[in-house]
Design a protein around this motif. Sequence first.
Motif, PDB file in Angstrom:
ATOM      1  N   ARG A  84       0.843  -1.194   0.000  1.00 42.63           N
ATOM      2  CA  ARG A  84       0.000   0.000   0.000  1.00 42.63           C
ATOM      3  C   ARG A  84       0.884   1.252   0.000  1.00 42.63           C
ATOM      4  NH1 ARG A  84      -3.615   1.886   5.003  1.00 42.63           N
ATOM      5  NH2 ARG A  84      -4.406   3.789   4.053  1.00 42.63           N
ATOM      6  N   ALA A  85       0.505   2.252  -0.781  1.00 36.43           N
ATOM      7  CA  ALA A  85       1.262   3.508  -0.850  1.00 36.43           C
ATOM      8  C   ALA A  85       1.195   4.236   0.487  1.00 36.43           C
ATOM      9  CB  ALA A  85       0.710   4.393  -1.953  1.00 36.43           C
ATOM     10  N   ILE A  86       2.308   4.868   0.845  1.00 38.11           N
ATOM     11  CA  ILE A  86       2.398   5.665   2.071  1.00 38.11           C
ATOM     12  C   ILE A  86       2.852   7.065   1.664  1.00 38.11           C
ATOM     13  CG2 ILE A  86       3.505   5.927   4.314  1.00 38.11           C
ATOM     14  CD1 ILE A  86       4.066   2.874   4.236  1.00 38.11           C
ATOM     15  N   ALA A  87       2.055   8.065   1.999  1.00 35.59           N
ATOM     16  CA  ALA A  87       2.390   9.451   1.653  1.00 35.59           C
ATOM     17  C   ALA A  87       3.703   9.853   2.326  1.00 35.59           C
ATOM     18  CB  ALA A  87       1.260  10.377   2.099  1.00 35.59           C
ATOM     19  N   PRO A  88       4.415  10.813   1.751  1.00 31.08           N
ATOM     20  CA  PRO A  88       5.682  11.260   2.342  1.00 31.08           C
ATOM     21  C   PRO A  88       5.518  11.650   3.815  1.00 31.08           C
ATOM     22  CG  PRO A  88       5.381  12.268   0.196  1.00 31.08           C
ATOM     23  CD  PRO A  88       4.095  11.564   0.536  1.00 31.08           C
ATOM     24  N   LEU A  89       6.539  11.343   4.618  1.00 35.45           N
ATOM     25  CA  LEU A  89       6.507  11.664   6.043  1.00 35.45           C
ATOM     26  C   LEU A  89       6.938  13.090   6.343  1.00 35.45           C
ATOM     27  CD1 LEU A  89       7.935   8.571   7.959  1.00 35.45           C
ATOM     28  CD2 LEU A  89       5.666   9.547   8.094  1.00 35.45           C
ATOM     29  N   SER A  90       7.752  13.671   5.514  1.00 35.10           N
ATOM     30  CA  SER A  90       8.258  15.015   5.781  1.00 35.10           C
ATOM     31  C   SER A  90       7.128  16.031   5.760  1.00 35.10           C
ATOM     32  CB  SER A  90       9.295  15.398   4.737  1.00 35.10           C
ATOM     33  OG  SER A  90       9.589  16.780   4.836  1.00 35.10           O
ATOM     34  N   PRO A  91       6.989  16.820   6.836  1.00 38.52           N
ATOM     35  CA  PRO A  91       5.965  17.874   6.821  1.00 38.52           C
ATOM     36  C   PRO A  91       6.216  18.926   5.742  1.00 38.52           C
ATOM     37  CG  PRO A  91       6.815  17.547   9.043  1.00 38.52           C
ATOM     38  CD  PRO A  91       7.659  16.728   8.125  1.00 38.52           C
ATOM     39  N   LEU A  92       7.446  19.055   5.276  1.00 39.53           N
ATOM     40  CA  LEU A  92       7.724  20.007   4.197  1.00 39.53           C
ATOM     41  C   LEU A  92       7.209  19.480   2.858  1.00 39.53           C
ATOM     42  CD1 LEU A  92      11.325  21.132   5.188  1.00 39.53           C
ATOM     43  CD2 LEU A  92       9.174  22.345   5.561  1.00 39.53           C
ATOM     44  N   ALA A  93       7.225  18.176   2.683  1.00 36.85           N
ATOM     45  CA  ALA A  93       6.737  17.559   1.452  1.00 36.85           C
ATOM     46  C   ALA A  93       5.249  17.239   1.539  1.00 36.85           C
ATOM     47  CB  ALA A  93       7.521  16.281   1.154  1.00 36.85           C
ATOM     48  N   ASN A  94       4.744  17.066   2.749  1.00 36.73           N
ATOM     49  CA  ASN A  94       3.355  16.683   2.968  1.00 36.73           C
ATOM     50  C   ASN A  94       2.843  17.470   4.185  1.00 36.73           C
ATOM     51  OD1 ASN A  94       0.922  15.449   3.454  1.00 36.73           O
ATOM     52  ND2 ASN A  94       1.736  13.382   3.637  1.00 36.73           N
ATOM     53  N   PRO A  95       2.301  18.646   3.979  1.00 35.89           N
ATOM     54  CA  PRO A  95       1.896  19.515   5.089  1.00 35.89           C
ATOM     55  C   PRO A  95       0.874  18.911   6.052  1.00 35.89           C
ATOM     56  CG  PRO A  95       1.864  20.731   3.028  1.00 35.89           C
ATOM     57  CD  PRO A  95       2.088  19.283   2.681  1.00 35.89           C
TER      58      PRO A  95
END
Length: 136
Positions: A84-95
């Motif tokens: 399953r896809a997991i969205a980026p963890l970095s808050p800069l890449a994924n607010p």
Amino acid sequence: MTRTRFHTSALLLALSFAGAVADAAPADLLAGYVATARGAQPAFAPSAVRGREFFTSRHGSDWSCSTCHTQDPATEGRHATTQRAIAPLSPLANPRRFTDEARVEKWFGRNCRDVVGRACTAAEKADVLAWLAGAR
């Protein structure tokens, strides 16, 4: 102001600006983890270097955090078992990351048990979040 306190203050200030897009919750979470960690280690200061090392290392199991989340937290990951896809963890890449404390604690709880075999400490969470918050 000591060098450690200066760096911690600078990091929290930087996260508050970066967090303006994401309700400043990452900085709030980091501040909470730091305060808790200082209860056990009064001189504790979060370290992005330790956070990256923790995130990319295996802790006695077959997985590391980066097994699913990749070595670059600004990119999409994939769950090692389900794919399953997991969205980026970095808050800069994924607010949206680190904007819901209950959700953050839920996932730290599950993932720490899978990877580390126990609950992560507040210091470990602070270090990992310090690294993730700066990852582009």
